[in-house]
Motif scaffolding. Sequence first.
Motif, short mmCIF file in Angstrom:
data_model
loop_
_atom_site.label_atom_id
_atom_site.label_comp_id
_atom_site.label_asym_id
_atom_site.label_seq_id
_atom_site.Cartn_x
_atom_site.Cartn_y
_atom_site.Cartn_z
N PHE A 1 28.46 -17.30 25.69
CA PHE A 1 27.51 -18.37 26.04
C PHE A 1 26.06 -17.85 26.04
CE2 PHE A 1 28.86 -16.97 30.35
CZ PHE A 1 27.63 -16.72 30.95
N SER A 2 25.86 -16.68 25.46
CA SER A 2 24.52 -16.12 25.33
C SER A 2 23.82 -16.71 24.10
CB SER A 2 24.59 -14.60 25.20
OG SER A 2 25.09 -14.24 23.91
N ARG A 3 22.63 -16.23 23.80
CA ARG A 3 21.93 -16.71 22.60
C ARG A 3 22.61 -16.27 21.32
NH1 ARG A 3 17.50 -12.93 21.00
NH2 ARG A 3 17.67 -11.02 22.24
N TYR A 4 23.59 -15.34 21.43
CA TYR A 4 24.33 -14.88 20.27
C TYR A 4 25.62 -15.67 20.05
CZ TYR A 4 21.29 -10.92 21.37
OH TYR A 4 20.22 -10.12 21.68
N ALA A 5 25.87 -16.67 20.87
CA ALA A 5 27.13 -17.42 20.83
C ALA A 5 27.49 -17.96 19.45
CB ALA A 5 27.09 -18.55 21.86
N PRO A 6 26.53 -18.43 18.63
CA PRO A 6 26.91 -18.96 17.32
C PRO A 6 27.60 -17.95 16.40
CG PRO A 6 24.71 -19.72 17.92
CD PRO A 6 25.11 -18.68 18.93
N MET A 7 27.50 -16.67 16.70
CA MET A 7 28.15 -15.65 15.88
C MET A 7 29.66 -15.61 16.12
SD MET A 7 25.42 -12.52 16.47
CE MET A 7 25.84 -11.60 15.00
N VAL A 8 30.13 -16.14 17.25
CA VAL A 8 31.53 -16.00 17.65
C VAL A 8 32.34 -17.16 17.10
CG1 VAL A 8 33.11 -15.79 19.60
CG2 VAL A 8 30.81 -14.81 19.76
N GLN A 9 33.27 -16.84 16.21
CA GLN A 9 34.15 -17.85 15.63
C GLN A 9 35.35 -18.13 16.52
OE1 GLN A 9 33.58 -19.69 13.09
NE2 GLN A 9 35.58 -20.66 12.71
N GLY A 10 35.93 -17.08 17.06
CA GLY A 10 37.06 -17.20 17.97
C GLY A 10 36.95 -16.14 19.05
N LEU A 11 37.38 -16.47 20.26
CA LEU A 11 37.22 -15.58 21.42
C LEU A 11 38.60 -15.28 22.01
CD1 LEU A 11 35.17 -14.27 23.45
CD2 LEU A 11 35.30 -16.41 24.75
N ILE A 12 38.86 -13.99 22.26
CA ILE A 12 40.11 -13.57 22.90
C ILE A 12 39.75 -12.78 24.15
CG2 ILE A 12 42.28 -12.32 22.65
CD1 ILE A 12 41.91 -12.59 19.60
N VAL A 13 40.22 -13.25 25.29
CA VAL A 13 39.89 -12.64 26.59
C VAL A 13 41.19 -12.12 27.20
CG1 VAL A 13 38.80 -12.95 28.82
CG2 VAL A 13 38.01 -14.29 26.85
N SER A 14 41.31 -10.80 27.26
CA SER A 14 42.51 -10.15 27.77
C SER A 14 42.25 -9.65 29.19
CB SER A 14 42.88 -8.97 26.86
OG SER A 14 43.82 -8.12 27.46
N GLY A 15 42.82 -10.35 30.18
CA GLY A 15 42.66 -9.94 31.57
C GLY A 15 41.21 -9.79 31.97
N GLY A 16 40.40 -10.79 31.68
CA GLY A 16 38.98 -10.73 31.97
C GLY A 16 38.63 -11.27 33.35
N LEU A 17 37.34 -11.25 33.66
CA LEU A 17 36.87 -11.78 34.94
C LEU A 17 35.46 -12.31 34.77
CD1 LEU A 17 35.70 -8.94 37.32
CD2 LEU A 17 36.49 -8.42 35.03
N SER A 18 35.09 -13.21 35.65
CA SER A 18 33.73 -13.75 35.67
C SER A 18 33.13 -13.70 37.07
CB SER A 18 33.72 -15.20 35.17
OG SER A 18 34.56 -16.02 35.98
N ASP A 19 33.93 -13.33 38.06
CA ASP A 19 33.50 -13.29 39.46
C ASP A 19 34.16 -12.08 40.10
OD1 ASP A 19 33.16 -13.57 42.20
OD2 ASP A 19 33.55 -15.73 42.22
N GLY A 20 33.37 -11.04 40.39
CA GLY A 20 33.93 -9.81 40.91
C GLY A 20 34.59 -9.96 42.26
N VAL A 21 34.00 -10.72 43.16
CA VAL A 21 34.56 -10.89 44.50
C VAL A 21 35.86 -11.67 44.43
CG1 VAL A 21 34.20 -11.97 46.75
CG2 VAL A 21 32.34 -10.68 45.67
N GLN A 22 35.89 -12.73 43.62
CA GLN A 22 37.12 -13.52 43.47
C GLN A 22 38.25 -12.65 42.93
OE1 GLN A 22 37.78 -15.90 39.92
NE2 GLN A 22 37.96 -17.72 41.21
N TYR A 23 37.92 -11.82 41.95
CA TYR A 23 38.92 -10.91 41.37
C TYR A 23 39.54 -10.04 42.45
CZ TYR A 23 39.97 -6.17 39.70
OH TYR A 23 40.50 -4.93 39.52
N ALA A 24 38.72 -9.43 43.28
CA ALA A 24 39.22 -8.52 44.32
C ALA A 24 40.06 -9.27 45.35
CB ALA A 24 38.07 -7.79 44.99
N GLU A 25 39.58 -10.44 45.77
CA GLU A 25 40.28 -11.20 46.80
C GLU A 25 41.63 -11.70 46.30
OE1 GLU A 25 37.48 -14.20 47.87
OE2 GLU A 25 36.39 -12.92 49.29
#
Length: 353
Positions: free
Chosen positions: A172-196
Amino acid sequence: FFGLTRTMGLRLLLLLHILSATPASAHFEATDAFTPWTCDEITPDMCDDLSLMMGTVQVRNLSVRYFVYTPRQGPKAGMLPLVTVHGGPAFTHNYLLPLKQQACRGRQVIFYDQAGCGDSTRVTNVSANAPWLLTVDYYIEELHAVVEHLGIDKFHLFGNSWGGMLVLKFAFSRYAPMVQGLIVSGGLSDGVQYAEMQREYLQQAMLPPALSQYMAKMQREGKYDDPKYKALASRLSSMWTTRLYPFPQCFLDSREKQNEEIYTLMQGPDEFSVGGVLARTNFTGELHKITAPTLMTHGRFDTMVLPQQQAIANEIPNLYRLITYEQSGHITFIDNAGEYNNDVAAFLAQHDI
């Protein structure tokens, strides 16, 4: 052991013999003498006719080493490159190598070591000498620098763990148009939520009460160097990080070449708690900006638990699937390399240009 090579079969027979004859407390020590698996031998349909190009790109005066695997006859028409981003932070690309099997199917696959670790410029006293390595935004810049250097303007993007966080943000950055397909393997977006969520759904739900209570106590008191805690964290790595044992050589290579200083300052002392930069990171509210079709994956015994993964999936508008690999830990593409590569290949084929 049908379908296994003779070497693999003998190794498994020896492992089972030792485990059946050895006290539980000695299991891990006994297996240390084993020859590690190679990541090629645990990956079905891995080929040996790939060409490898290595090079470096300068990012803020640090060399970032990349590795490009290509079918010897060249990529198949219409197949976009797959760019991979390793975890850690600072754990190196090596453990991702089961994914080079995608090159055996005709696709170019790119790996790289993030600055500060592996075969890229090593950095010590990071806070003083390269403080930008302790920010999330630098790694978005670095990823773009690699693909720009390689002349790639459209590609599929894969990230595992910390790398999963980076590719989510890149998408979702300014480079987003370069991404045709996205694969997220065990990712996170919120560090505190991940730990809890890991503490609730993994440590408390899957460990004996005495162990989960002890871990929580040591984490509250910051006693990560306690010998018993360190031994427990090491044992849990074979339950929740990768369940393949002995650990494969590509995983051991990443562990040997990681930068522990960067890891500790970004992630915290271990995989079972969170501190540093990640404890202050939360961009879940921006995930709705991702437009690329997105495949999410995790393991049944993953440190990234299903409720935490589902919380991310719920925010992504163009979610393809969220796949749980029932026999896998956090590194699903090592624990179940065959099925994982098949699922990745199917997703990529549907979303090539």
